[in-house]
Design an enzyme around this catalytic site. Structure first.
Site, PDB file in Angstrom:
ATOM      1  N   GLU A 334       0.569   8.131   4.906  1.00  0.00           N
ATOM      2  CA  GLU A 334       1.171   8.815   3.752  1.00  0.00           C
ATOM      3  C   GLU A 334       2.418   9.628   4.097  1.00  0.00           C
ATOM      4  O   GLU A 334       2.560  10.761   3.616  1.00  0.00           O
ATOM      5  CB  GLU A 334       0.128   9.736   3.087  1.00  0.00           C
ATOM      6  CG  GLU A 334      -1.070   8.985   2.602  1.00  0.00           C
ATOM      7  CD  GLU A 334      -2.161   9.894   2.033  1.00  0.00           C
ATOM      8  OE1 GLU A 334      -2.678   9.575   0.974  1.00  0.00           O
ATOM      9  OE2 GLU A 334      -2.473  10.918   2.670  1.00  0.00           O
TER      10      GLU A 334
HETATM   11  C1  NGO Z   1      -6.600   9.557   2.519  1.00  0.00           C
HETATM   12  C2  NGO Z   1      -5.575  10.536   3.046  1.00  0.00           C
HETATM   13  C3  NGO Z   1      -6.212  11.869   3.459  1.00  0.00           C
HETATM   14  C4  NGO Z   1      -7.173  12.366   2.394  1.00  0.00           C
HETATM   15  C5  NGO Z   1      -8.213  11.296   2.125  1.00  0.00           C
HETATM   16  C6  NGO Z   1      -9.187  11.734   1.054  1.00  0.00           C
HETATM   17  C7  NGO Z   1      -5.985   8.945   4.592  1.00  0.00           C
HETATM   18  C8  NGO Z   1      -5.943   8.143   5.816  1.00  0.00           C
HETATM   19  N1  NGO Z   1      -5.081   9.825   4.216  1.00  0.00           N
HETATM   20  O1  NGO Z   1      -7.018   8.891   3.728  1.00  0.00           O
HETATM   21  O2  NGO Z   1      -5.193  12.806   3.690  1.00  0.00           O
HETATM   22  O3  NGO Z   1      -7.815  13.529   2.849  1.00  0.00           O
HETATM   23  O4  NGO Z   1      -7.623  10.079   1.735  1.00  0.00           O
HETATM   24  O5  NGO Z   1     -10.126  10.769   0.725  1.00  0.00           O
END
Ligand code: NGO
EC number: 3.2.1.52
Length: 523
Positions: A334
């Site tokens: 992200e």
């Molecule tokens: C995503 C995000 C995290 C969140 C999570 C919550 C990943 C790999 N990045 O997973 O920052 O905490 O969802 O479910």
């Protein structure tokens, strides 16, 4: 229970006498403890005619290089039985007691497996490694009555039912991830979670140590990361951090239970806590405030500044020195405010730093767009069955770790009334967590390309040990089963009874769990 074709198949696959496979059966024919082991062993043959009674005279014979495993087993059983259970160097051929031997195991057991034989005279666990003995001890625990896990002395009898087990894992890596960044969890909570995952032969604890809301590990060359960047958490609570000594204590504790700690420092995004701690890490030289919300994807280290890489060199050097694992997890998910060219330039500078300190990279599969070395392990966290970058990496010989968010994320709600958790990847009831095959899940990614499976527990909504346990149980043992047990044993009807048979032990251990109506819970 109706004997379906599936249960017969499972019984056949396990080499079990079908007559003992009575399910919820009756008081007259109690289900053999060998049928209730989670994860399901490769093969298990109960011998109802035999049982080894642990008594005040029982000795634990241990190959001296596995003394730690003997101490672990004795520690559990002394508390509940009140017996002295002395640890004694193992003779070549023990004739009594409980023996943990590094000789005589068949080659099939490999580096993590074991064989267990329980007769009227003795219990013998054989393995090729200390880790194999540890796995065997977890099976032995589950063969004993649940009260054997009690922290206080109980009355016996303490019979290990007779039988034979041959067992080894389907995948080398079975992981649990704990997010200590969104909410900080003290050392004792982490150690308790290690004990809980070890019971199910999970052998990796991935610690998510830094995110926008908190930096949780002392870095001596950049002290404000922990003291300031760790001073809050989601919701504005006081946060916290592990000193290096705390972290080493966690690593050693995990190691004594056969669990390797893989630490994660997420980068270049998910870095607000670091950016808030040191103004020079920001492209504009201005430190943002600490963050206590739950948005993702808004922060980035400054890709173009040299100090960014000095900082990362220091962090990776210090963390590498504290971490025996050959892997460090560098996040990479992200990075929504980092352009693709910047992201690639960044990762291409980080991979050599890891190499310099003797570590391989693990990362969320997003980092594949930066073309990591073949030895790097991408952790797939998507919600689809195909990903072109993951398939291409697998074809180049890279091993993939599977953590599909819609199957393995322990922070997803079970259903719409679950009081904790999130639902962006959907609801994950136990059957949803169970009903998929890691060996054929991703298009173009064969079983041979799978390193293993992991169950991440993100902590945006989780504050206490009870919260952690409610989300992890019963799904953590479910994912552990997918990582360990042969595909031939995969059968929902059998699993829902076998998993349900764990509940009495969870009650004795004080583990909070979600009593899913999909599971046949033992009283
Ligand atoms: C995503 C995000 C995290 C969140 C999570 C919550 C990943 C790999 N990045 O997973 O920052 O905490 O969802 O479910």
């Amino acid at each position: 229970m109706r004997r379906t074709a599936g249960t017969l198949l499972l019984a056949a696959a396990l080499g079990l006498a079908v007559t003992t496979f009575g399910g919820s059966a009756t008081a007259a024919t109690p289900r053999s403890a060998y049928l209730n082991v989670v994860p399901a062993p490769v093969s298990a043959q109960p011998n109802a005619a035999a049982a080894y009674p642990i008594t005040a005279n029982t000795r634990i014979y241990v190959d001296p290089s596995a003394n730690q495993v003997g101490d672990y087993l004795a520690g559990i059983l002394r508390r509940s039985t009140g017996f002295p259970l002395p640890i004694t160097p193992a003779p070549a051929t023990p004739t009594d007691g409980i023996a943990l031997l590094l000789t005589g195991a068949g080659t099939q057991v490999g580096a993590q497996g074991y064989q267990l034989d329980a007769s009227t005279a003795k219990v013998v666990i054989r393995a090729q490694t200390v880790d194999g003995l540890r796995a065997g001890v977890q099976t032995l625990r589950q063969l004993l009555p649940a009260k054997a896990d009690s922290p206080t002395v109980q009355s016996g009898p303490w019979a290990v039912p007779g039988g034979h087990v041959l067992d080894y894992p389907r995948f080398a890596q079975r992981g649990a991830m704990l997010d200590v960044a969104r909410h900080f969890f003290p050392v004792g909570t982490v150690k308790r979670y290690i004990d809980e995952i070890a019971l199910y032969k999970v052998n990796v604890l991935h610690l998510h140590l830094a995110d926008d809301q908190g930096w949780r590990i002392e870095i001596k060359s950049w002290p404000k990361l922990a003291t300031y960047g760790g001073s809050t958490e989601v919701g504005g609570g006081p946060g916290g951090y592990y000193t290096q000594a705390d972290y080493q204590g966690i690593v050693a504790y995990a190691q004594s239970r056969g669990v390797t700690v893989i630490p994660e420092i997420d980068m270049p995004g998910h870095t607000n806590a670091a950016l808030a701690s040191y103004a020079e890490l920001n492209c504009n030289g201005v430190a943002p405030p600490l963050y206590t919300g739950t948005d993702v994807g808004f922060s980035s280290l400054c890709i173009s500044k040299d100090v960014t890489y000095t900082f990362l060199d220091d962090v990776i050097r210090e963390l590498s020195a504290l971490t025996p694992s050959p892997y460090l997890h560098i996040g990479g998910d992200e990075a929504k405010v980092t352009s693709d060219p910047d992201y690639i330039a960044f990762e291409q500078k980080v991979f050599p730093i890891l190499q310099k300190y003797g570590k391989h990279a693990e990362g969320w599969h997003d980092f594949l767009k930066a073309n990591p070395p073949t030895s790097a392990v991408p952790e797939f966290w998507g919600t689809t069955n195909s990903d072109a970058n993951v398939t291409a990496a697998a074809q180049r010989g890279t091993k993939i770790l599977l953590a599909p968010a819609n199957k393995t994320y322990l922070d997803m709600k079970y259903n719409s009334s679950t009081p904790l958790g999130q639902n962006w990847a959907g609801y994950i009831e136990v059957k949803t967590a169970f009903n998929w095959n890691p060996g054929s899940y991703l298009q173009g990614v064969p079983e041979s390309a799978i390193a293993g499976v992991e169950a991440p527990l993100w902590s945006e909504t989780l504050v206490t040990t009870r919260d952690i346990e409610y989300m992890a149980f019963p799904r953590l043992p479910t994912i552990a089963e997918l990582g360990w047990s042969p595909a031939a044993t995969h059968n929902w009807t059998a699993f829902r009874a076998r998993l349900g048979a764990q509940a009495p032990r969870w009650k004795v251990l004080g583990i909070n769990y979600y009593p899913s109506s999909q599971i046949v819970w033992a009283k």
